[in-house]
Design a protein around this motif. Structure first.
Motif, PDB file in Angstrom:
ATOM      1  N   HIS A 167    -121.018 -28.165  -2.178  1.00  0.00           N
ATOM      2  CA  HIS A 167    -120.888 -29.458  -2.905  1.00  0.00           C
ATOM      3  C   HIS A 167    -122.303 -29.468  -4.105  1.00  0.00           C
ATOM      4  O   HIS A 167    -122.294 -30.422  -5.079  1.00  0.00           O
ATOM      5  N   LYS A 168    -123.132 -28.722  -4.436  1.00  0.00           N
ATOM      6  CA  LYS A 168    -124.412 -28.036  -4.673  1.00  0.00           C
ATOM      7  C   LYS A 168    -123.958 -28.449  -5.901  1.00  0.00           C
ATOM      8  O   LYS A 168    -123.146 -27.414  -7.081  1.00  0.00           O
ATOM      9  N   ARG A 169    -124.364 -28.790  -7.215  1.00  0.00           N
ATOM     10  CA  ARG A 169    -124.284 -29.386  -8.250  1.00  0.00           C
ATOM     11  C   ARG A 169    -125.643 -28.306  -9.092  1.00  0.00           C
ATOM     12  O   ARG A 169    -124.978 -27.733 -10.675  1.00  0.00           O
ATOM     13  N   TRP A 170    -126.433 -28.420  -8.767  1.00  0.00           N
ATOM     14  CA  TRP A 170    -127.317 -27.918  -9.774  1.00  0.00           C
ATOM     15  C   TRP A 170    -128.162 -26.559  -9.121  1.00  0.00           C
ATOM     16  O   TRP A 170    -128.405 -27.019  -7.937  1.00  0.00           O
ATOM     17  N   PRO A 171    -128.607 -24.999  -9.273  1.00  0.00           N
ATOM     18  CA  PRO A 171    -127.567 -24.909 -10.416  1.00  0.00           C
ATOM     19  C   PRO A 171    -126.019 -24.630 -10.437  1.00  0.00           C
ATOM     20  O   PRO A 171    -125.770 -24.772  -9.163  1.00  0.00           O
ATOM     21  N   ARG A 172    -125.902 -24.620 -11.394  1.00  0.00           N
ATOM     22  CA  ARG A 172    -124.166 -24.537 -11.527  1.00  0.00           C
ATOM     23  C   ARG A 172    -123.944 -23.472 -10.739  1.00  0.00           C
ATOM     24  O   ARG A 172    -124.099 -22.356 -11.326  1.00  0.00           O
ATOM     25  N   PRO A 173    -122.641 -24.171  -9.772  1.00  0.00           N
ATOM     26  CA  PRO A 173    -121.634 -22.359  -9.605  1.00  0.00           C
ATOM     27  C   PRO A 173    -121.393 -21.705 -10.827  1.00  0.00           C
ATOM     28  O   PRO A 173    -120.579 -22.008 -11.335  1.00  0.00           O
ATOM     29  N   ARG A 174    -121.457 -20.232 -10.263  1.00  0.00           N
ATOM     30  CA  ARG A 174    -120.843 -18.991 -11.172  1.00  0.00           C
ATOM     31  C   ARG A 174    -119.827 -18.359 -10.375  1.00  0.00           C
ATOM     32  O   ARG A 174    -119.139 -17.441 -11.677  1.00  0.00           O
ATOM     33  N   VAL A 175    -119.975 -18.582  -8.791  1.00  0.00           N
ATOM     34  CA  VAL A 175    -119.470 -16.925  -8.232  1.00  0.00           C
ATOM     35  C   VAL A 175    -118.152 -17.683  -8.364  1.00  0.00           C
ATOM     36  O   VAL A 175    -117.857 -18.604  -7.175  1.00  0.00           O
ATOM     37  N   ARG A 176    -116.588 -17.157  -9.049  1.00  0.00           N
ATOM     38  CA  ARG A 176    -115.370 -17.128  -8.705  1.00  0.00           C
ATOM     39  C   ARG A 176    -114.797 -16.774  -7.181  1.00  0.00           C
ATOM     40  O   ARG A 176    -114.775 -15.787  -6.836  1.00  0.00           O
ATOM     41  N   VAL A 177    -114.628 -17.855  -6.772  1.00  0.00           N
ATOM     42  CA  VAL A 177    -114.769 -17.514  -5.177  1.00  0.00           C
ATOM     43  C   VAL A 177    -112.855 -17.774  -4.463  1.00  0.00           C
ATOM     44  O   VAL A 177    -111.951 -17.390  -3.221  1.00  0.00           O
ATOM     45  N   GLY A 178    -112.365 -18.994  -4.979  1.00  0.00           N
ATOM     46  CA  GLY A 178    -111.055 -18.928  -5.276  1.00  0.00           C
ATOM     47  C   GLY A 178    -110.213 -19.861  -6.122  1.00  0.00           C
ATOM     48  O   GLY A 178    -111.222 -19.145  -7.509  1.00  0.00           O
ATOM     49  N   LYS A 179    -108.819 -19.894  -5.768  1.00  0.00           N
ATOM     50  CA  LYS A 179    -108.235 -20.546  -6.545  1.00  0.00           C
ATOM     51  C   LYS A 179    -107.822 -21.785  -6.618  1.00  0.00           C
ATOM     52  O   LYS A 179    -107.531 -21.907  -4.771  1.00  0.00           O
ATOM     53  N   LEU A 180    -107.138 -22.374  -7.016  1.00  0.00           N
ATOM     54  CA  LEU A 180    -106.058 -23.767  -6.951  1.00  0.00           C
ATOM     55  C   LEU A 180    -104.189 -23.150  -7.180  1.00  0.00           C
ATOM     56  O   LEU A 180    -104.232 -22.381  -7.555  1.00  0.00           O
ATOM     57  N   PRO A 181    -103.502 -24.224  -6.014  1.00  0.00           N
ATOM     58  CA  PRO A 181    -102.288 -23.881  -6.741  1.00  0.00           C
ATOM     59  C   PRO A 181    -101.992 -23.706  -8.294  1.00  0.00           C
ATOM     60  O   PRO A 181    -100.906 -23.164  -8.205  1.00  0.00           O
ATOM     61  N   ASP A 182    -102.649 -24.666  -8.756  1.00  0.00           N
ATOM     62  CA  ASP A 182    -101.883 -24.403 -10.334  1.00  0.00           C
ATOM     63  C   ASP A 182    -102.966 -23.496 -10.775  1.00  0.00           C
ATOM     64  O   ASP A 182    -102.839 -23.288 -12.122  1.00  0.00           O
ATOM     65  N   ASN A 183    -103.473 -22.085 -10.246  1.00  0.00           N
ATOM     66  CA  ASN A 183    -104.229 -21.223 -10.928  1.00  0.00           C
ATOM     67  C   ASN A 183    -105.620 -21.376 -11.111  1.00  0.00           C
ATOM     68  O   ASN A 183    -106.771 -20.735 -12.285  1.00  0.00           O
ATOM     69  N   SER A 184    -106.235 -22.864 -11.506  1.00  0.00           N
ATOM     70  CA  SER A 184    -107.128 -22.908 -12.280  1.00  0.00           C
ATOM     71  C   SER A 184    -108.463 -22.064 -10.311  1.00  0.00           C
ATOM     72  O   SER A 184    -108.604 -22.549  -9.308  1.00  0.00           O
ATOM     73  N   SER A 185    -109.487 -21.959 -11.740  1.00  0.00           N
ATOM     74  CA  SER A 185    -110.609 -21.069 -10.339  1.00  0.00           C
ATOM     75  C   SER A 185    -111.644 -21.843  -9.906  1.00  0.00           C
ATOM     76  O   SER A 185    -111.829 -23.089  -9.829  1.00  0.00           O
ATOM     77  N   VAL A 186    -112.156 -21.841  -8.714  1.00  0.00           N
ATOM     78  CA  VAL A 186    -112.786 -22.541  -7.581  1.00  0.00           C
ATOM     79  C   VAL A 186    -113.954 -21.305  -7.942  1.00  0.00           C
ATOM     80  O   VAL A 186    -114.272 -20.259  -7.766  1.00  0.00           O
ATOM     81  N   LEU A 187    -115.134 -22.477  -8.280  1.00  0.00           N
ATOM     82  CA  LEU A 187    -116.471 -21.386  -8.090  1.00  0.00           C
ATOM     83  C   LEU A 187    -117.295 -22.061  -6.887  1.00  0.00           C
ATOM     84  O   LEU A 187    -116.643 -23.201  -6.177  1.00  0.00           O
ATOM     85  N   ALA A 188    -118.618 -21.501  -6.824  1.00  0.00           N
ATOM     86  CA  ALA A 188    -119.345 -21.383  -5.458  1.00  0.00           C
ATOM     87  C   ALA A 188    -120.310 -21.397  -5.801  1.00  0.00           C
ATOM     88  O   ALA A 188    -120.749 -19.880  -6.292  1.00  0.00           O
ATOM     89  N   CYS A 189    -121.068 -21.685  -4.990  1.00  0.00           N
ATOM     90  CA  CYS A 189    -123.242 -21.236  -4.876  1.00  0.00           C
ATOM     91  C   CYS A 189    -123.412 -19.968  -4.496  1.00  0.00           C
ATOM     92  O   CYS A 189    -122.466 -19.122  -4.154  1.00  0.00           O
ATOM     93  N   THR A 190    -123.794 -18.828  -5.454  1.00  0.00           N
ATOM     94  CA  THR A 190    -124.430 -17.277  -4.914  1.00  0.00           C
ATOM     95  C   THR A 190    -124.429 -17.858  -2.895  1.00  0.00           C
ATOM     96  O   THR A 190    -124.205 -17.024  -2.303  1.00  0.00           O
TER      97      THR A 190
END
Length: 66
Positions: free
Chosen positions: A23-46
């Motif tokens: 749930h960390k917001r800063w720095p903004r997550p930049r690594v794409r680690v997956g997707k949601l069922p609607d194909n939108s990206s899910v991001l994670a911190c490093t």
């Protein structure tokens, strides 16, 4: 690519404004680690991305000759 269930995620996590794991917001997550069922990206911190993504295959190294 991992697919995440959006039901357990906050709005910020679904929008890519917070890490999908910690749930960390800063720095903004930049690594794409997956997707949601609607194909939108899910991001994670490093740090979390390193734990989620599989380690790269090791390079083949020749054995020393005798």
């Amino acid at each position: 690519m991992l697919t995440f269930d959006p039901e357990g995620l906050s709005l910020a996590q679904r929008d890519g404004d917070a890490c999908v794991v910690c749930h960390k917001r800063w720095p903004r997550p930049r690594v794409r680690v997956g997707k949601l069922p609607d194909n939108s990206s899910v991001l994670a911190c490093t740090e979390c991305a390193e734990a989620l993504l599989p380690a790269p295959m090791a390079t083949v190294v020749a054995f020393p000759s005798r």
